[in-house]
Scaffold this active site. Structure first.
Site, mmCIF file in Angstrom:
data_model
loop_
_atom_site.group_PDB
_atom_site.id
_atom_site.type_symbol
_atom_site.label_atom_id
_atom_site.label_comp_id
_atom_site.label_asym_id
_atom_site.label_seq_id
_atom_site.Cartn_x
_atom_site.Cartn_y
_atom_site.Cartn_z
ATOM 1 N N ASP A 138 -31.015 4.811 15.017
ATOM 2 C CA ASP A 138 -32.336 4.939 15.616
ATOM 3 C C ASP A 138 -32.200 4.579 17.101
ATOM 4 O OD1 ASP A 138 -35.009 5.321 15.908
ATOM 5 O OD2 ASP A 138 -35.626 3.482 14.916
ATOM 6 N N ASN A 198 10.239 -11.115 -7.729
ATOM 7 C CA ASN A 198 8.959 -10.451 -7.511
ATOM 8 C C ASN A 198 7.918 -11.423 -6.976
ATOM 9 O OD1 ASN A 198 7.313 -8.037 -7.797
ATOM 10 N ND2 ASN A 198 6.251 -9.113 -9.439
ATOM 11 N N ASN A 232 13.292 0.403 -5.919
ATOM 12 C CA ASN A 232 13.831 -0.377 -7.034
ATOM 13 C C ASN A 232 14.039 0.479 -8.278
ATOM 14 O OD1 ASN A 232 13.999 -2.746 -5.608
ATOM 15 N ND2 ASN A 232 11.980 -3.487 -6.244
#
Length: 881
Positions: A355, A716, A691
């Site tokens: 606006d 991991n 991997n």
């Protein structure tokens, strides 16, 4: 049993809902005296002490759904997840193989796996707790208020402090703070689509003409939480709050699935990609190792461990903490995020529809001119406008305040003593005008109307010229509109003023009385452009965000302001033009037009849809009732803390400062947040793909497993902890120059380059361990596994620096201190584990010192090749991340 419990639960929900409906419905048919007696309420409102006591009984006016966000619930969520379940299954199997069925019980592997579960759960819990704390802190910075009578005074309080028996005042733009019964109404139209699905607002009355068998939402003297006032004004008594409301009775059954945001869709696409990789990998590794080694139980354990290793279990933690970090950073720039996922959409935005008033302009409207139809200053016009603005009880906007201030400066306040208000016809966005009916001390009644020039002209049959009232014909109409056009073209926002004296002597007044008016003149307002607007629009453009203005203002004012702030005004489309366009024509227009004027609320929404239809991610910024539908339609709704309730409730982003410069800072922070999420995802996806290749190669050619399950799981987790600093990392300025979207194709391309490259160096590591170090027999398999464990961990940690930027790491792009610290700690831990007796704890042999040289050579070769491949990738694809 679970099914029976669920059925019983649903039956209880249905019973609660029926009871609530019957209770509320009974309120509709009581007399006002009966209702007040039952609620212990009165017209003058409650006292502060009464309200406090009632809040102690009924609680805060907040609807709660589903499970509460308690510490126990968050702890359960952190522990019970698919990844931890897999780890626990492996722990159970390992317990039977290493302890129960073994002649020499070995608890170490089981202890390590359990420790991994506890450690990852603790990190997830802490990060989730911090994210929730940040979100709650931010939500407290914005709030919706309600006007209530307390201690005989009309005051504004937070909506959650409303209690049954409160008397509330409502006007256009307000949300209904509770379930209510209307006591007085004036052209009160309520939007209750959230409850009923009705697209059109319904009119409410203080006196019901309904029958007891009518549906609850059809009762015309009741209003419900979840609705909002479209137009008109009203007073009402609060019947029920919080979970006792009609919406509250449905809340648990309504708290199901909702449409997914672009952020959630992006996360889903990445998750599906990783899951498909895992589903392919696990059976392949299991079968190859089973046949090659002949040890099917170990092959199964290894395959399951690979599945865990391929799954980025820290993804939810990394993303949540990154988003929370982004939300906190944005709050420092006066930008409050109501939903964390909106941060990414904010950064993805490439079209900002806004606006004009208060965003491009100062939001300090000044009454510059008050004139008759010839354009001459006329205090009488100001006087009529003043009476209209002062006596109206609805939402007093900036125009009303500007009129009142100017009248006070001119000493007109004394005229208020001569008049009293009989009635009013509130403003709405279809009529674009509002009226008051006044009477003076002699009993003369007068209707005074002000509003948009075209709308006032359409209901006027007369004009006042040179002190005479004459019929409006083509000539006088043209003369009046030429005055309007002249000043409108100069950038003044023009409002017409009309009145008539022959008003009915009794009865309620309505829109039908707004006819045969006498047009007496205009008031013109100046809303100067903000100094910062031009540079903000320019900066947004440099960051790939196109600014499009959607305003209800006239063409002249819109052109003047937009021209000064740098919005492209070569093409201007009005609401009338939009009305005559079909969807195809509007789509074509949206490609080149940056200025739309005189739009209705539904037209604003339609323009936003048009931009979305051609592939844009659209943000909409607005603060009025007329912006609510467009805010809801946009990909990211943006409002300000001073906006009307419904605009704030609909928006995803709240600005504490109404300025496009603040918005630009938020956009950059959104892109920084998204960039850090993409770093993790691309590293995880490409690392996992590499991997896969390495494990399959090792499974085919090695007589033993390249790593044991517990070693894979430890590696991991270490790599995930190294990446915990990513949410705090910096992002290259070049990356933030343009909008970013979720693109699975980009991630696949990245994997196809980086995955095989990492596998090449894994195999080089295998060769060194086999032929140089001599780990080439079953007896020396723990030494081989230790070598790959150390290389795999350190390489995955160090490659973070290569992947995080398209530039040369450290020299051209420095990582943040938290990321550097997390990677340093994990690299050190991996080296200490591999070259000391700590390796024994993971069923590995200690590496010989001479492996340090080979490790350094392989790592240096890997990182140099990554940098080389990076240049090739950027040359071919045009970007890195």
């Amino acid at each position: 049993m679970k099914f029976l419990n669920r059925t019983s639960y649903n039956k209880q929900l249905q019973k609660n809902r029926r009871d609530t409906e019957m209770k509320l419905s009974s309120y509709s048919f009581m007399t006002e005296d009966e209702l007040f007696a039952l609620l212990s309420a009165r017209q003058t409102g409650l006292t502060s002490e009464e309200a406090l006591n009632r809040q102690g009984e009924s609680g805060k006016n907040v609807i709660t759904t589903g499970k509460k966000n308690t510490v126990l619930h968050r702890l359960r969520e952190a522990v019970i997840n698919p990844f931890n379940v897999i780890l626990l299954v492996i722990a159970v199997i390992t317990y039977f193989t290493d302890v129960v069925a073994s002649s020499k019980p070995d608890y170490l592997t089981v202890i390590i796996i359990i420790s991994l579960v506890l450690l990852s759960s603790l990190v997830a819990f802490v990060q989730d707790w911090r994210s929730n704390a940040a979100a709650e802190k931010l939500s407290k910075m914005i709030s919706n208020n309600a006007d209530v009578w307390r201690d005989g005074k009309l005051i504004s309080i937070f909506m959650d402090e409303i209690v049954p028996g409160d008397i509330v005042r409502l006007s256009a733009g307000d949300m209904l703070p509770a379930d209510i019964r209307f006591l007085t109404t004036k052209d009160t139209f309520i939007a209750q689509a959230a409850l009923t699905g009705e697209s059109n607002p319904v009119e409410k009355f203080s006196i019901s003409k309904n029958k007891p068998e009518d549906g609850l939402t059809d009762l015309t003297n009741l209003g419900f939480t979840g609705s909002n006032v479209i137009s008109g004004s009203a007073t009402a008594v609060v019947l029920a709050t919080g979970n006792d409301t009609y919406l509250g009775s449905m809340a648990k059954s309504l708290s199901g699935d909702r449409a997914k945001t672009s952020f959630e869709r992006g996360v889903d696409s990445i998750s599906h990609l990783l899951i498909r990789m895992m589903l392919v990998m696990v059976p392949v590794v299991f079968i190859i190792n089973g046949f090659a080694k002949g040890d099917w139980p170990n092959a199964f354990l290894f395959a399951i461990s690979i599945a865990v290793g391929l799954t980025p279990e820290m993804l939810p933690v990394i993303m949540t903490s990154t988003l929370a970090k982004g939300a906190v950073s944005m709050s420092k720039h006066k930008v409050i995020v109501r939903t964390l996922g909106a941060i990414q959409t904010f950064g993805e935005m490439d079209v900002l529809c806004t606006d004009k008033t208060g965003t491009l302009t100062e939001d300090k409207i000044v009454l510059e001119k008050y004139m008759n139809l010839h354009g001459e200053d006329d205090t009488r016009v100001l006087r009529h406008a003043y009476l209209n603005s002062y006596f109206q009880t609805g939402l007093k906007n900036l125009i009303d305040l500007a009129i009142i201030n100017r009248a006070s400066e001119n000493g007109l306040e004394s005229i208020l003593e001569k008049y009293s208000r009989i009635d009013e016809i509130p403003f709405d966005f279809s009529r674009r005008r509002m009226s008051v009916v006044l009477t003076d001390k002699s009993g003369k009644r007068q209707l005074i109307t002000k509003g948009a020039v075209e709308e006032i002209a359409s209901i006027s049959s007369f004009v006042e010229m040179n002190g005479q009232i004459v019929p409006m014909d083509e000539e006088t109409r043209r003369m009046a509109l030429s005055t309007y056009d002249k000043y409108n073209a100069e950038g003044l926002r023009m409002i017409a003023v009309a009145q008539k004296n022959n008003v009915p002597g009794s009865g309620a007044f309505s829109v039908t009385d707004e006819q045969d008016m006498v047009l007496i003149g205009f008031v013109g307002f100046l809303d100067p452009p903000k100094d910062s607007a031009k540079s903000a629009i320019s900066t947004l453009r440099e960051h790939g965000v196109r600014t499009v203005v959607l305003t209800g203002d006239s063409e002249g004012v819109a052109l003047k302001v937009c021209g000064k702030v740098g919005v492209n005004t070569a093409s201007l489309i009005t609401g009338r033009d939009v009305e005559h366009m079909d969807d195809a024509q509007l789509l074509k227009t949206a490609k080149s037009c940056d200025l739309f004027a005189k739009l209705s609320p539904s037209q604003k929404e339609r323009v936003v849809k048009a931009f979305q239809a051609v592939g844009h991610t659209v943000g909409y910024m607005g603060d009025g009732i007329n912006d609510a539908s467009a805010l809801r339609q946009a990909d990211v709704g943006i409002s300000v803390d001073s906006a009307v309730d419904i605009a704030k409730e609909t928006a995803d982003i709240i600005l504490l400062k109404k300025d496009l410069m603040v918005l630009e800072e938020g956009v950059i922070e959104g892109r920084r947040t998204f960039g850090n999420i993409m770093k993790y995802i691309k590293m995880a996806a490409s690392g996992n793909f590499g991997n896969m290749i390495s494990v399959i190669a090792a499974s085919i050619f090695l007589p033993f497993l390249p790593m044991l399950p517990v070693q894979i799981l430890t590696q991991n987790l270490l790599c995930d902890f190294a990446q915990m600093g990513i949410p705090f990392d910096s992002v290259d300025k070049e990356y933030m120059k343009k909008p970013r979207k979720w693109e699975t194709h980009s991630i696949k391309s990245f994997m196809s380059y980086m995955g095989p490259l990492s596998s090449v160096f894994d195999i080089l590591c295998f060769a060194v361990m086999w032929w140089v170090i001599g780990a080439n027999t079953m007896d020396k398999s723990p030494l081989f596994q230790c070598g790959w464990f150390v290389f795999g961990t350190v390489s995955q940690v160090l490659v973070i620096y290569m992947i995080r930027t398209a530039k040369i790491p450290f020299l051209q792009s420095k990582p943040s201190a938290p990321l550097f610290l997390s990677t340093l700690v994990i690299t050190t831990a991996a080296l200490i584990t591999g070259f000391t007796d700590f390796s024994i704890g993971l069923d590995m042999y200690r590496l010989p010192p001479r492996f340090v040289v080979w490790l350094a050579i392989i790592l240096a070769g890997y990182l140099l090749c990554v940098q080389l491949v990076k240049k090739i990738y950027v040359h071919r694809h045009g970007e890195w991340m």
